[in-house]
Design an enzyme around this catalytic site. Sequence first.
Site, PDB file in Angstrom:
ATOM      1  CG  HIS A 127       5.113  -4.819   0.581  1.00  0.00           C
ATOM      2  ND1 HIS A 127       5.293  -5.852   1.467  1.00  0.00           N
ATOM      3  CD2 HIS A 127       5.397  -3.683   1.273  1.00  0.00           C
ATOM      4  CE1 HIS A 127       5.691  -5.371   2.641  1.00  0.00           C
ATOM      5  NE2 HIS A 127       5.757  -4.057   2.551  1.00  0.00           N
TER       6      HIS A 127
ATOM      7  CD  GLN B 258       3.031   2.246   5.208  1.00  0.00           C
ATOM      8  OE1 GLN B 258       3.395   1.247   5.829  1.00  0.00           O
ATOM      9  NE2 GLN B 258       3.282   3.462   5.624  1.00  0.00           N
TER      10      GLN B 258
ATOM     11  N   PRO C 149      -6.653  -6.262   8.062  1.00  0.00           N
ATOM     12  CG  PRO C 149      -4.736  -5.849   9.343  1.00  0.00           C
ATOM     13  CD  PRO C 149      -5.223  -5.969   7.920  1.00  0.00           C
TER      14      PRO C 149
ATOM     15  CG  LEU D  67       1.958   1.286  12.308  1.00  0.00           C
ATOM     16  CD1 LEU D  67       2.372   2.695  12.646  1.00  0.00           C
ATOM     17  CD2 LEU D  67       3.148   0.381  12.160  1.00  0.00           C
TER      18      LEU D  67
ATOM     19  CD  GLU E 166      -2.932  -1.653   8.876  1.00  0.00           C
ATOM     20  OE1 GLU E 166      -3.048  -2.387   9.886  1.00  0.00           O
ATOM     21  OE2 GLU E 166      -1.820  -1.304   8.437  1.00  0.00           O
TER      22      GLU E 166
ATOM     23  CG  ASP F 224      -1.110  -4.426  -2.375  1.00  0.00           C
ATOM     24  OD1 ASP F 224      -0.422  -5.176  -1.658  1.00  0.00           O
ATOM     25  OD2 ASP F 224      -0.658  -3.821  -3.360  1.00  0.00           O
ATOM     26  N   GLY F 225      -1.709  -5.341   0.732  1.00  0.00           N
ATOM     27  CA  GLY F 225      -1.746  -6.509   1.615  1.00  0.00           C
ATOM     28  C   GLY F 225      -1.944  -6.156   3.082  1.00  0.00           C
ATOM     29  CG  PHE F 226       0.116  -3.372   4.922  1.00  0.00           C
ATOM     30  CD1 PHE F 226       0.674  -4.618   4.653  1.00  0.00           C
ATOM     31  CD2 PHE F 226       0.961  -2.282   5.031  1.00  0.00           C
ATOM     32  CE1 PHE F 226       2.051  -4.755   4.488  1.00  0.00           C
ATOM     33  CE2 PHE F 226       2.344  -2.420   4.871  1.00  0.00           C
ATOM     34  CZ  PHE F 226       2.883  -3.655   4.597  1.00  0.00           C
TER      35      PHE F 226
END
Lengths: 349, 337
Positions: B129, B82, B89, B58, B60, B84-86
């Site tokens: 999300h 997974q 990183p 986990l 990015e 958009d907001g992830f």
Amino acid sequence: MSEQHSLRDGVTGEPLTLITAEGQRVDSDTLDPWVNDVGDSFLAGLYEDMVVIRRIDTEATHLQRQGELALWPPLLGQEAAQIGSARALAQDDFVFPSYRENGVAYCRGVNLTDLIRVWRGNASSGWDPYQVNVATPQVIIGAQTLHATGYAMGLVNDGASSATITYFGDGATSQGDVNEAMVFAASFCLPVVFFCQNNHWAISEPVGLQSQVPLAGRAPGFGIPALRVDGNDVLAVLAATRIALDRACSGGGPTFIEAVTYRMGPHTTADDPTRYRDANELEDWKAKDPISRLAALLNSHGMDMEKLDADVAAKADAVASDLRSGCINLPDPEPLDVLPTFSLRIAPG
Amino acid sequence: MTVMTFGRAINAGLRKAMDQDPKVVLMGEDIGKLGGVFRITDGLQKDFGAHRVIDTPLAESGIMGTAVGLAYRGYRPVVEIQFDGFIYPAFDQIVCQVAKLHYRTQGNVKMPITIRVPFGGGIGSPEHHSESPEAYFTHTSGLRVVSVSNPQDAYTMIQQAIASDDPVLYFEPKRRYHTKGEVDEAADLSQAPAVGAASVVTQGSDVTLVTYGPLVSTARDVAIAASDDGVSVEVIDLRSLSPIDFEPLEASVRKTGRLVITHEAAQFGGLGAEIAASITERCFNYLEAAPVRVTGFDIPYPPSKFESHHLPDLDRIMDGIDRAMGRPNSLSALEGK
């Protein structure tokens, strides 16, 4: 050497050494078996490499002072770490360096003019990575460790038996990317050598700001065996890198090497270490010089040092001369060369 | 032709690309056995193996940097972010490496990486999300950015993205994953519309409505509703957000003289600003009114109870059309009209 042994040994104690600062050959159960083949002629070759890259480094620094280069990141003091590791590599192994590994690039056969192309401002990279199996030097601290990890994943998928080695400094060990690279490399058991040159300074920040434990001590927490070696001892570095490459190429996964060395010069030619560094520290490290200790060892073996030094100096002079002429004769690029010929955002397609 | 959902169309496109090129590998969190949190990669690990559909740790940036290394080795990684907001990183690796290595190495090192990003709101999710981060990437030279609006494009464009030697960010409107549509699985990629080409999805003569991704179907509804009001709306699906295919936009605006742009992303510095500026530069003498933007508000994406107000919908876009047409609209009172 067993895995258990390598996980413990040399991680937090004194760095493993084969040639002392005084040029004495000492034993190491861990390292000795890996350099049994290294005779005086091989050592003389390493000596020549170190003298030549120190000369390249000095010449490039002069070229910067004379206005021919915009910037240069000196490696003065780190010759053994770079030569010892680079001379352990096979042709197929792929190097992912930071911007200071000019000694490694030299060993891989990078053209001298290509070494300074970036620093003169002519291009964003000096050479085609696929011609010498050295990625274009990375400026974003630690980013290249992930690239080495991904390339190693590709090696495994391809069924290749070579490895990657990635170079980074003590400061980079604080970066998320370096830690993520170690997670990925460990989880997928990838053939990566994490080669950390702990030169004690990240520009003005001492290594103690990055870590409260020896850097090699972190790797076992990732499940990665570590070796902490005297980075000014070219033979110890050679042995440690061979251990790591052997493990990588035989399916044993990654290894972390901390080469304990010292950045004798500034971070770059734009830096002024007198603002943050004690002069006594520099003097202490001068006594541990990687080149003079190997000269003392060779001398004690009865090598004709007068002849070797003369030969090596002639080679270094010739290389420096080629570097200088390659630099000052490098034509300025044409303005339109800034546009990529393969580009993006010119027309939809 | 086969009728399938948007999500299934992406899955089928991925499968075809993997069938055709053994160098295509998928990477991401939960994409293996689970098939991804949206099931877009469902069944692919079972059929292609864990070495080609890779469940990653986990991290990015770790995923993206590893993909860069695989690309260095000659692979064509397809990375799933997974949500958009992830993606943030991985921002450094995307902007500093993925986008620039090709240029940095004078073309020697190609970065044929596809970055799949489920994006946008409308699914009642908590923070991080429902974002629309596309403008961060369209601002970076060296990246292609596309967004798909229907199952056929989803199927075709994922294959085109993977086949592209340039890195492509592929924005998937997650609230449309279950929309069904006809997909021609036998479609010849070489005959398909270019990945960079905008498409006129509804012809009209009074106002040009430009959008992409999740709002294309809303824009179609707007065109129908507006025609009841006697206004003829031409809807253009950008498909490619960088580069933008301006020619069909110019042709349309020369015809209509009026431009409305709508997207879920915030207004300030967004795609709408770039399109309004570029069309104004190119078609100034044809414009009958200032371009109008109908967008998400300039706030962090709000809690889901607010999102029906935050997201441009039929009413707000119709209001934007009214502004462009000089008809009474929500701003009339403010303007003293």
